[in-house]
Design an enzyme around this catalytic site. Structure first.
Site, PDB file in Angstrom:
ATOM      1  N   GLU A  86     -10.859   7.576  -2.006  1.00 14.22           N
ATOM      2  CA  GLU A  86     -11.219   7.483  -3.414  1.00 14.22           C
ATOM      3  C   GLU A  86     -12.336   8.431  -3.801  1.00 14.22           C
ATOM      4  O   GLU A  86     -12.479   8.780  -4.978  1.00 14.22           O
ATOM      5  CB  GLU A  86     -11.692   6.066  -3.701  1.00 14.22           C
ATOM      6  CG  GLU A  86     -10.688   5.070  -3.216  1.00 14.22           C
ATOM      7  CD  GLU A  86     -10.747   3.821  -4.010  1.00 14.22           C
ATOM      8  OE1 GLU A  86     -11.840   3.278  -4.156  1.00 14.22           O
ATOM      9  OE2 GLU A  86      -9.703   3.402  -4.496  1.00 14.22           O
TER      10      GLU A  86
ATOM     11  N   ARG B 113      -7.662   5.123  -7.851  1.00 17.38           N
ATOM     12  CA  ARG B 113      -8.427   5.957  -6.953  1.00 17.38           C
ATOM     13  C   ARG B 113      -9.936   5.848  -7.190  1.00 17.38           C
ATOM     14  O   ARG B 113     -10.634   6.840  -7.275  1.00 17.38           O
ATOM     15  CB  ARG B 113      -7.995   7.414  -7.120  1.00 17.38           C
ATOM     16  CG  ARG B 113      -8.183   8.157  -5.830  1.00 17.38           C
ATOM     17  CD  ARG B 113      -7.366   9.385  -5.737  1.00 17.38           C
ATOM     18  NE  ARG B 113      -7.421   9.832  -4.364  1.00 17.38           N
ATOM     19  CZ  ARG B 113      -6.491  10.543  -3.779  1.00 17.38           C
ATOM     20  NH1 ARG B 113      -5.413  10.881  -4.431  1.00 17.38           N
ATOM     21  NH2 ARG B 113      -6.609  10.919  -2.536  1.00 17.38           N
ATOM     22  N   CYS B 114     -10.416   4.609  -7.327  1.00 21.52           N
ATOM     23  CA  CYS B 114     -11.853   4.500  -7.535  1.00 21.52           C
ATOM     24  C   CYS B 114     -12.405   3.189  -7.061  1.00 21.52           C
ATOM     25  O   CYS B 114     -13.549   2.868  -7.353  1.00 21.52           O
ATOM     26  CB  CYS B 114     -12.188   4.652  -8.995  1.00 21.52           C
ATOM     27  SG  CYS B 114     -12.067   3.101  -9.862  1.00 21.52           S
TER      28      CYS B 114
ATOM     29  N   GLN C  28       1.228  -2.759  -2.717  1.00 18.58           N
ATOM     30  CA  GLN C  28       0.081  -2.274  -1.949  1.00 18.58           C
ATOM     31  C   GLN C  28      -0.554  -3.392  -1.120  1.00 18.58           C
ATOM     32  O   GLN C  28      -1.430  -3.128  -0.302  1.00 18.58           O
ATOM     33  CB  GLN C  28      -0.968  -1.659  -2.887  1.00 18.58           C
ATOM     34  CG  GLN C  28      -0.541  -0.322  -3.471  1.00 18.58           C
ATOM     35  CD  GLN C  28      -1.605   0.335  -4.336  1.00 18.58           C
ATOM     36  OE1 GLN C  28      -1.351   0.605  -5.506  1.00 18.58           O
ATOM     37  NE2 GLN C  28      -2.785   0.615  -3.801  1.00 18.58           N
TER      38      GLN C  28
HETATM   39  N1  PCD Z   1     -13.426   8.743   7.928  1.00 20.61           N
HETATM   40  C1  PCD Z   1     -12.133   8.810   7.607  1.00 20.61           C
HETATM   41  C2  PCD Z   1     -11.668   8.083   6.503  1.00 20.61           C
HETATM   42  C3  PCD Z   1     -10.317   8.135   6.192  1.00 20.61           C
HETATM   43  N2  PCD Z   1      -9.489   8.913   6.917  1.00 20.61           N
HETATM   44  C4  PCD Z   1      -8.044   8.928   6.562  1.00 20.61           C
HETATM   45  O1  PCD Z   1      -7.877   9.186   5.219  1.00 20.61           O
HETATM   46  C5  PCD Z   1      -6.874   8.342   4.680  1.00 20.61           C
HETATM   47  C6  PCD Z   1      -7.475   7.450   3.520  1.00 20.61           C
HETATM   48  O2  PCD Z   1      -8.315   6.485   4.097  1.00 20.61           O
HETATM   49  P1  PCD Z   1      -9.137   5.408   3.278  1.00 20.61           P
HETATM   50  O3  PCD Z   1     -10.211   6.082   2.494  1.00 20.61           O
HETATM   51  O4  PCD Z   1      -9.539   4.343   4.210  1.00 20.61           O
HETATM   52  O5  PCD Z   1      -8.142   4.835   2.203  1.00 20.61           O
HETATM   53  P2  PCD Z   1      -6.863   3.866   2.386  1.00 20.61           P
HETATM   54  O6  PCD Z   1      -7.269   2.467   2.267  1.00 20.61           O
HETATM   55  O7  PCD Z   1      -6.090   4.299   3.555  1.00 20.61           O
HETATM   56  O8  PCD Z   1      -6.013   4.313   1.146  1.00 20.61           O
HETATM   57  C7  PCD Z   1      -6.352   3.845  -0.147  1.00 20.61           C
HETATM   58  C8  PCD Z   1      -6.749   5.055  -1.008  1.00 20.61           C
HETATM   59  O9  PCD Z   1      -5.864   6.150  -0.806  1.00 20.61           O
HETATM   60  C9  PCD Z   1      -5.954   7.198  -1.748  1.00 20.61           C
HETATM   61  N3  PCD Z   1      -5.181   8.312  -1.281  1.00 20.61           N
HETATM   62  C10 PCD Z   1      -3.814   8.313  -1.520  1.00 20.61           C
HETATM   63  N4  PCD Z   1      -3.092   9.270  -0.910  1.00 20.61           N
HETATM   64  C11 PCD Z   1      -1.760   9.282  -1.108  1.00 20.61           C
HETATM   65  N5  PCD Z   1      -1.041  10.277  -0.511  1.00 20.61           N
HETATM   66  N6  PCD Z   1      -1.124   8.380  -1.905  1.00 20.61           N
HETATM   67  C12 PCD Z   1      -1.812   7.391  -2.537  1.00 20.61           C
HETATM   68  O10 PCD Z   1      -1.214   6.505  -3.257  1.00 20.61           O
HETATM   69  C13 PCD Z   1      -3.215   7.357  -2.371  1.00 20.61           C
HETATM   70  N7  PCD Z   1      -3.999   6.410  -3.004  1.00 20.61           N
HETATM   71  C14 PCD Z   1      -5.404   6.648  -3.079  1.00 20.61           C
HETATM   72  C15 PCD Z   1      -6.114   5.364  -3.385  1.00 20.61           C
HETATM   73  S1  PCD Z   1      -6.135   4.863  -4.976  1.00 20.61           S
HETATM   74 MO1  PCD Z   1      -6.738   2.588  -5.029  1.00 20.61          MO
HETATM   75  O11 PCD Z   1      -5.251   1.856  -4.768  1.00 20.61           O
HETATM   76  O12 PCD Z   1      -6.928   2.846  -6.805  1.00 20.61           O
HETATM   77  O13 PCD Z   1      -7.854   1.193  -5.099  1.00 20.61           O
HETATM   78  S2  PCD Z   1      -7.560   3.278  -2.880  1.00 20.61           S
HETATM   79  C16 PCD Z   1      -6.738   4.629  -2.435  1.00 20.61           C
HETATM   80  C17 PCD Z   1      -6.340   7.509   5.786  1.00 20.61           C
HETATM   81  O14 PCD Z   1      -5.182   8.084   6.312  1.00 20.61           O
HETATM   82  C18 PCD Z   1      -7.452   7.564   6.817  1.00 20.61           C
HETATM   83  O15 PCD Z   1      -7.071   7.307   8.047  1.00 20.61           O
HETATM   84  C19 PCD Z   1      -9.956   9.652   7.996  1.00 20.61           C
HETATM   85  O16 PCD Z   1      -9.183  10.381   8.617  1.00 20.61           O
HETATM   86  N8  PCD Z   1     -11.288   9.593   8.330  1.00 20.61           N
HETATM   87 CU   LIG Z   2     -12.164   1.580 -11.533  1.00 24.52          CU
END
Ligand code: PCD
Ligand SMILES: [Cu+]
Length: 806
Positions: free
Chosen positions: A760, A384-385, A237
C-alpha cells in the site's frame, strides 16, 4: 568449510530464499491465459443472474412488475425484496455494524442500487429480462453533500433507523449522522493552538474514487441439496471471513460451507466487502437447486460496489516561529454513502486515520471524525491504503506544505526539523499508536540527494522569473512527501472484524522426498504470494523455494485467516509462515541429532542441514531428515513433518518512505508531465526486491490516477458522472512516467523476519507527492490549497484564478 558440501553461499543461493529476486512462479499461467478466474468457471446446469438497478439516487418504489420478464423464455426466476423478506435476507449486516439492503426494500438510496435479481439460462437472456421489468418510482429529494445532509431540514435517508439514535459506534445526533469518533486530547490541543506563534488552517478534501480492479466482482454459488453443502467460488479477499459471515446469516453450519477464491484479477480493497450479488446468487442457487453465476459489468462495479475515500478534512497545525510543530487538530466529515459499509476493524470506524500525525513528533493532537449518510453508493474501502491511511498521509503531507508557506520555510527542511528521531523508537504518538521502528533522516537525505533537491529549487526560481518575463508558459513543481504507514492488522487485542480476531495462519507439510506444501489464511490477488511465501519458508527450512507449493483461498483446506488487504499478509501471515518454518526446524533438529547419534544441542543449523558442532563432515540435510521423519521410529518423536502456526502479531508494522515528484505544468492548457518520480521505500527486511519494485510501480501508478484525474463524481441529483472507463481515469502506458525506486532497510523489531508491508505504501506516499507537485508549481503565485483530482481542467482553473492567463 566442509569438503563434501558445496559452500554455504552457494547452497543459500540455490534455495532462492529471503532477499532473492526470484521470478514470479504464478506468471507462467497468467501470461499464457491459463489463469482460473471466477468467470472461467462453468458448472453443469449453471444459471446466470443480473440486477435491475435504480436509475434514481433517492426514490420510493411504488411497484415492481416482473410478469413480462418472467414470461421471457429462458428466465427461471425473479427475486425482489419481498421474496427475500421471509428468509430475513432482504437486508444484510455490513462490516461496519450497520445494515444494508440486499434488494431495495420500499425505497432506493443511491443510483445503481440493486432492485431485483433476474435468474436466467444465459447471461444475455438475463440482461434482456432486466429491461422488461417495470419499476414505478416516486422521486425523493436527493442529498449528495455531506454538509447539507446534516441540516435540520435535510431529507431522512435511512427511514429504517428512524428514532434510533444509538449507532454501532455510539450515539447519533442527527437523522443522517452515523457516528462521531474522537481521539487525542481536545482541551490540550485547543490550548496549544490558541497560544501558538503560528497556526495554519485548511480544508483538505480527498475526493471519492474507486479501486476499479481489472476483474470486476463476481461469484458462482452452488448448493448441493443432496449433501447439504454450499460451495461459493468468488472474488473474495477474505474467504474465511466470508464463510463465517455466510454461516451466521444463512444458518447453514459452517462445515457445510466452502468458500473458494480462485485466481483474482486485482482486489485493491474492492473485494473485501459483501455485496448483494453474493447473497442473491446463494439464495437463487438454493431456490433453483443448480449453480448460479453472477459477475458484474464495469458500470455496475464503478457505480455500486465499494467506493474509496470521500473525506473532508479540516485541519489546524500549530508551530513555533522557527518551525517546531506543537499541535495538530483535525475534523473529518466522512461521506459514507447510503449505508455504512466501511471495511475497517470494528473498533476503528475511521480506520487508522489516527496515524495522521505522520512521520512527525507532534506532542499534542486531537482528531474527530463524523460519519454521514448521503445518497451515494456505500463502501469506504481501503483502495491500496490500509484503512484510511492514505487519507491521513495526504492530510498531514498537505498540512506540512501549508504550514511551510505560512512560515516562509522550505518544506523539506520543515519536515526534517519535525521528524521522529531514530532514538525515539518505539515511539508513542499523540493519537495513540506505538510506531515499531523508523530511521527517517537518512532516508530523507538520500532522497533529496538523489533528485538534486537544491538544484531543483534553483531551477524552479529561475523558471518563475522566466515565466514572469513571458519567456515560458511552463511551471515547475517539486512534490515532496515523507510518509509513515501503519499496516499489518493486527493484534487481536484491538483488531477484529465483526468479532473475528485479525490473526493469520500458515500450515506446512513436508513430503517424504523433501518437497513441501504450505497453506495460508491469506489470498493473493496478484501480489505474488506463491512466490514470496515460499521464499520465507526456504530460508527457514532449507527446502528450496522451487520445491514448495503455496496454496491459498480454499476454506476446506487452508487454515483460518482473515485474508489479504491492508498490507497485512507479510506482517501477519508472513510471520505465521516463518514461525511454522521454525517449528519444522525444531523437530528436524531432534531427528537429525537422533540420526547422527548426538545430543540435540550438539547439532547446529547450516542453511539446509544440521551439522555436528566441531565435526562439519557429519551432517544430515533437510531432505534426509524429511525422509527419516517418515520411515524411522524415533523414540519420543511423532512420525511425519508438519507444522501449523496461528500468529497474533504484538503490534502493527510502520513502513515509511520518501517520495519526490518533479512535474512540469503548462499554465495555458493545464497539461502536466512528470519529469522525474523518485520513490524510496523502507519496508524492513525485503523478501523479494523484484516483487517490491513491481508493487511500487503499480501503487504509484494508482496514485497518479487518483491525484491527477480519477474520481467518482456525482451531479446534484445523484447521477454518477464517471461510471464508465470513458470518464473514469485509468492511466495507460501513455500517461505513466518512469519511476526510480530506492530503499533503506529498518527491520520491524517484533516481526520474526523483520519484514513490514509494502503493497500500500506507494499509494499512500504517491498521492501527496503528485498533489504537492501541482501545488508547488503554483505556490510562487500564491496558491495554498486546491482540491484533487488535478485534471487538466482543474489545473487550468487554478492558473486562471491566480490571474496567470493575463
Ligand atoms: N518486506 C516485504 C513486504 C512485502 N513483500 C511482498 O510484496 C507483496 C505485498 O505484500 P504486503 O504489503 O504484505 O501486502 P499483501 O497483504 O500481500 O497485499 C495487500 C496489498 O496488495 C497491494 N498490491 C496489489 N498487487 C496486485 N498485483 N494486485 C492487487 O490487487 C494488489 N492490491 C494492493 C492492496 S490494496 Mo487493500 O485491499 O486496499 O486494503 S492492501 C493491498 C507480497 O507479495 C509480499 O510478499 C516483500 O517481498 N517484502
Ligand atoms: Cu483509506
Amino acid at each position: 568449510m566442509n569438503e563434501m558440501s558445496p559452500p554455504t553461499a552457494e547452497r543459500a543461493a540455490a534455495l532462492k530464499g529471503l532477499g532473492s529476486e526470484r521470478k514470479r512462479v504464478e506468471d507462467a499461467r497468467f501470461t499464457q491465459g491459463k489463469g482460473n478466474y471466477v468467470d472461467d468457471l462453468k458448472l453443469p446446469g449453471m444459471l446466470f443472474g443480473d440486477f435491475v438497478r435504480s436509475p434514481y439516487a433517492h426514490a420510493r418504489i411504488k411497484s415492481i412488475d416482473a410478469e413480462a420478464a418472467k414470461a421471457l423464455p429462458g428466465v427461471v426466476a425473479v427475486l425482489t425484496a419481498e421474496d427475500l423478506a421471509p428468509l430475513g435476507l432482504h437486508w444484510m449486516p455490513t462490516l461496519a455494524g450497520d445494515k444494508q439492503m440486499v434488494l431495495a426494500d420500499g425505497k432506493v438510496l443511491f443510483q445503481g442500487q440493486e432492485v431485483a435479481f433476474v435468474v436466467a439460462e444465459d447471461r444475455y437472456i438475463a440482461a434482456d429480462a432486466v429491461e422488461l421489468i417495470e419499476v414505478d418510482y416516486e422521486e425523493l429529494p436527493v442529498v449528495t453533500d455531506p454538509f447539507k445532509a446534516q441540516a435540520d431540514d435535510a431529507p431522512v435517508l435511512r427511514e429504517d433507523l428512524d428514532g434510533n439514535m444509538e449507532g454501532a459506534h455510539g450515539p447519533r445526533r442527527h437523522h443522517n449522522h452515523i457516528f462521531t469518533w474522537e481521539q487525542g486530547d481536545k482541551e490540550a490541543t485547543d490550548t496549544v493552538i490558541g497560544s501558538a506563534d503560528v497556526v495554519a488552517e485548511e480544508m483538505i478534501y480527498y475526493h471519492r474514487t474507486h479501486p476499479c480492479p481489472l476483474e470486476t466482482c463476481g461469484c458462482v454459488a452452488s448448493m448441493d441439496k443432496v449433501n447439504g453443502k454450499l460451495t461459493v467460488h468468488g472474488t473474495f479477499q477474505a474467504p474465511h471471513a466470508v464463510r463465517t459471515v455466510a454461516s451466521l446469516i444463512s444458518g447453514i453450519a459452517e462445515h457445510n460451507i466452502r468458500i473458494i477464491s480462485p485466481d483474482i484479477g486485482g482486489g485493491f480493497g474492492n473485494k473485501v466487502g459483501v455485496y448483494p450479488g453474493y447473497i442473491c446468487s446463494i439464495v437463487a442457487s438454493i431456490v433453483t437447486g443448480v449453480p448460479v453465476k453472477w459477475v458484474e459489468d464495469r458500470m455496475d462495479n464503478l457505480m455500486a460496489t465499494a467506493f474509496a475515500r470521500d473525506y473532508w478534512m479540516q485541519g489546524k497545525i500549530a508551530a513555533t516561529k522557527d518551525g517546531k510543530i506543537t499541535g495538530l487538530w483535525c475534523h473529518v466529515t466522512a461521506d459514507h454513502g447510503a449505508f455504512d459499509a466501511c471495511a475497517d476493524p470494528t473498533k476503528f470506524p475511521a480506520g487508522f486515520f489516527n496515524i495522521c500525525t505522520g512521520s512527525y513528533d507532534i506532542p499534542t493532537a486531537y482528531l474527530a471524525v463524523d460519519g454521514v449518510y448521503t445518497n451515494k453508493a456505500p463502501g469506504g474501502v481501503a483502495y491500496r491504503c490500509s484503512f484510511r491511511v492514505t487519507e491521513a498521509a495526504y492530510f498531514i503531507e498537505r498540512m506540512i506544505e501549508v504550514l511551510a508557506i505560512k512560515l516562509g520555510m522550505d518544506a523539506a527542511e520543515l519536515r526534517a526539523k519535525n521528524f521522529i528521531k531514530a532514538d525515539q523508537f518505539p515511539y508513542r504518538s499523540a493519537l495513540g499508536w506505538e510506531y515499531d521502528s523508523g530511521n527517517y533522516q537518512p532516508a530523507w537525505d538520500k532522497a533529496l540527494k538523489a533528485v538534486g533537491y537544491d538544484d531543483l529549487r534553483k531551477e524552479q526560481a529561475e523558471r518563475v522569473e522566466a515565466f514572469k518575463r513571458g519567456e515560458t508558459r511552463k511551471l515547475l513543481g517539486i512534490g515532496l512527501t515523507f510518509f509513515t504507514e501503519i499496516v499489518g492488522a493486527g493484534p487481536v487485542k484491538n483488531c477484529d472484524i465483526l468479532g473475528l480476531g485479525m490473526f493469520d495462519s500458515c500450515e506446512i507439510r513436508i513430503h517424504p522426498t523433501g518437497s513441501a506444501i504450505a497453506r495460508l489464511g491469506t489470498i493473493s490477488q496478484g501480489q505474488g504470494h506463491a512466490t514470496t511465501f515460499a521464499q520465507i519458508l526456504a530460508s527457514e527450512t532449507g527446502i528450496p523455494a522451487d520445491d514448495i507449493t503455496i496454496e491459498e483461498g480454499d476454506t476446506d483446506t487452508a487454515p483460518y485467516g482473515l485474508g489479504t488487504y491492508g498490507s497485512r499478509s507479510t506482517p501477519v501471515a508472513g510471520a505465521a509462515t516463518a514461525m511454522a518454518g521454525r517449528k519444522i526446524r525444531a523437530k528436524a533438529q531432534m531427528i537429525a541429532a537422533y540420526l547422527l547419534e548426538v545430543h540435540d544441542d550438539d547439532v547446529e543449523w547450516d542453511v539446509d542441514r544440521f551439522v555436528v558442532k566441531g565435526a562439519p563432515e557429519r551432517f544430515k540435510t533437510m531432505k534426509e531428515i524429511a525422509f527419516a521423519s517418515y520411515n524411522q521410529a524415533i523414540p519420543g518423536v511423532e512420525p511425519g513433518l508438519e507444522a501449523v502456526s496461528y500468529y497474533d502479531p504484538p503490534n502493527m508494522t510502520y513502513p515509511f518512505g520518501a517520495y519526490i515528484c518533479v512535474m512540469e505544468i503548462d499554465a495555458d492548457t493545464g497539461e502536466w508531465s512528470i519529469r522525474q518520480f523518485y520513490a524510496l521505500d523502507d519496508c524492513g527486511t525485503r523478501i523479494n526486491p523484484m516483487i517490491i519494485e513491481g508493487q511500487v510501480h503499480g501503487g504509484v501508478t494508482e496514485a497518479l490516477a487518483i491525484a491527477m484525474g480519477q474520481e467518482i463524481a456525482y451531479d446534484e441529483i445523484g447521477n454518477v458522472k464517471t461510471g464508465t472507463l470513458m470518464d473514469f481515469f485509468i492511466p495507460t502506458a501513455w500517461e505513466t512516467p518512469h519511476y526510480t525506486t530506492d530503499h533503506t532497510v529498518t527491520p520491524s523489531p517484533h516481526h520474526p523476519i523483520g519484514a513490514k508491508g509494502v503493497g500500500e505504501s506507494p499509494n499512500v506516499g504517491g498521492v501527496p507527492a503528485f498533489s504537492n507537485a501541482v501545488h508547488d508549481a503554483f505556490r510562487p503565485f500564491g496558491l495554498v490549497q486546491a482540491h484533487m483530482p488535478h485534471d487538466h481542467w482543474r489545473i487550468w482553473k487554478i492558473a486562471h484564478d491566480l490571474g496567470l492567463h493575463g
